[in-house]
Structures are given as C-alpha cells and as structure tokens.
Design a protein around this motif. Structure first.
Motif, short mmCIF file in Angstrom:
data_model
loop_
_atom_site.label_atom_id
_atom_site.label_comp_id
_atom_site.label_asym_id
_atom_site.label_seq_id
_atom_site.Cartn_x
_atom_site.Cartn_y
_atom_site.Cartn_z
N ALA A 104 -14.03 -21.94 25.72
CA ALA A 104 -13.67 -23.20 24.81
C ALA A 104 -13.20 -23.93 25.33
N ILE A 110 -13.69 -28.22 21.18
CA ILE A 110 -13.80 -27.23 20.92
C ILE A 110 -12.92 -26.88 19.53
N LEU A 150 -21.28 -23.04 21.46
CA LEU A 150 -19.99 -22.83 21.45
C LEU A 150 -19.76 -24.91 21.10
#
Length: 300
Positions: A104, A110, A150
């Motif tokens: 991430a 994210i 993600l």
C-alpha cells in the motif's frame, strides 16, 4: 474504442531473436467482464500477459487500457491494472496484513480501511494477522488477489490463478471474480482448467502458436441447431425413417439411439414420427459441445 472497453490489444506482435512469438493478435475486454485466455503450453498466453502489464516490450501494435496507450503513457495505464503473473510473491516472514501495508505504501491514497475492505472481500479476515509462511497455497492466492485489488484497478489480470488450488479454493476464486465483475471490475484470466473457465468466464479467446484463432461467447448459444439425443428401442429403424425427412441433417447412431442436429421445433415432430412407426422413445435430451470439445477441435 467503446466506452465500456477497459482493455484493448491491437495487432500486437512480439519477436525474440527474429522468431515471432506473438503474431498480430487483437482482442478486447469489456467493463465487468470475465475474459478467459486459453491455449496450449507455449501458445503465447503468458507472453501476452507480460506485455499487457509492462514486463515485456512490444515490437508492433499497441495496448490500450481505459483509453490510455501503454506505449505513450505507461504509468497512467498501469494505475488501472491489478495483476498476478504466475505465482503471487509475498514476504513469508511477515503477516498477511504487513504485506498489504508494505504494498500500500507504493501507491498514494490507500488507507487502512481499504486494506480491511479487500481482506474481507477475499475471505482472509480471520487469518490476516498470521505470518504468510503459515498460509496454504490457496490462502496465498487470496492474499495476492487482495494485494492486486488495493488500488481499486478497473481490470484484474490473473495468469494461471487456479494452479495448486483444491476444488473448494477454485470455487471461492470463481465466486470472488464474479463479485468483482458485478461491481464493475473486469478480469483477464488464463488457465488450463477448461471446465472451470467454462463456469467462470463470459467470453474466451483461444490462442495457438501466437495467433488468436477464435473468440467465443460462453453466455450465448453458439449454434443455431441443437444437438438432440433420442434414446429408442430400435435405433436402425428409427434412423431409417428420420433420414427420409431430415436427409440434410447430421445424424449419428448410438448403441441405444441416435444424435441429430435439429431446430428445437422439430423435436416433437420427430418424436411423433417415431411413435407412429412403432419405435419406443425412452428419453429425449439436448446436449452441446463443451468448451473442452471446442478447444480441442480448434487446436487439433
């Protein structure tokens, strides 16, 4: 390119040492579609996927992702893709959650909430704090899909994602991909498990020796005539009478009946003829060629 098209491969060619590996292939994947990529070993599936995700250069043609050419604006195009090429690679000494946090950090925006969201989506909520070295192969596949999702890609690309999965794991993967499709995320998936691809995909492209030889829809009838099996007590007598009226139709004799290619409305007519001629009809059912049958015909 239509607005609903998220991936378009246009006349792409790849040559290595003057040998053509991929030869002028073209296909497209629509929004919310699960698109299968089939072919024998060495046909060029993984090479094509590597070009789509930027792991291999293109000699000719172009690949368009959400309207962006990977040759003109590679970074923007890649933001729309989540991918697992061959096996998902994770840090086994870290937990599943720590792996997701690590990935991430590579893409701004994210959040922890997004990590929790994809963890729940792939069914790892109860095991995400365990170290990856304790995960089964199926759980690692799920974690790989979570990582690929993600950044909310519009298309997910999976190369042989069912390798090593047990039947339950394959079923779970199929269910995850359908959930994503219903939410608008497209998937390009390659696999050798033709029966699973038939259950999973909306359309499939068949590649052989670096060329696309067919693109088939699996959600629509593939032929106007139905293949109908009649189980009867006197197959030879039945075929004799039916051939007189349907001499242009393909008829195949079976041990306990016959198969004929006919229109649906002709089924009761044939049944009536057989009964009138004293032939006992035990059962009538339609059948169709499986994806495996069609694949083997096309690839010899």
């Amino acid at each position: 390119m239509a607005h609903s098209t998220v991936l378009e491969v246009i006349n792409v060619t790849k040559k290595i040492n003057n040998r053509t590996i991929i030869d002028q292939i073209s296909f497209s994947v629509n929004k919310g579609e699960i698109f299968g990529f089939l072919g024998p070993n060495g046909a060029g599936k993984t090479t094509t996927i590597r070009m789509i995700v930027g792991l291999m250069s293109i000699n000719e043609g172009d690949i368009i992702i959400n309207g962006t050419s990977i040759s003109k604006n590679f970074e923007k195009a890649m933001l729309s893709i989540g991918a697992i090429v061959e096996n998902p690679e994770m840090y086994k000494y870290l937990t599943g959650y720590q792996n997701l946090v690590h990935y991430a950090r590579m893409i701004p925006g994210i959040t922890n909430a997004r990590i929790d969201e994809v963890t729940e989506l792939v069914g790892l909520k109860d095991r995400i704090r365990d170290k990856v070295k304790r995960y089964s192969l199926g759980m690692r596949q799920r974690l790989g899909i979570a990582q690929a999702l993600l950044h909310k890609p519009t298309i997910l690309i999976l190369d042989e994602p069912t390798n090593g999965l047990d039947p339950a794991g394959i079923r779970e993967l199929r269910d995850y991909l359908r959930i994503l499709a219903n939410e608008g995320t497209s998937t390009l998936v390659s696999s050798h498990l033709l029966s699973e691809m038939e259950l999973m995909c909306d359309r499939v492209a068949i590649i052989k020796e670096g060329k696309i030889i067919d693109v088939k829809s699996l959600k629509e009838p593939t032929q106007q005539l139905n293949q109908v099996v009649f189980e009867v007590d006197q197959p030879e007598k039945a075929i004799q009478f039916i051939t007189q009226q349907y001499e242009d139709n393909e008829i195949e004799k079976l041990k306990n009946g016959f198969i004929i290619q006919i229109n649906r409305e002709d089924v009761p007519k044939i049944n009536m003829v057989l009964v009138q001629e004293g032939v006992l009809v035990y059962s009538i059912h339609s059948t169709s060629k499986s994806l495996e049958d069609q694949f083997l015909e096309l690839t010899n």
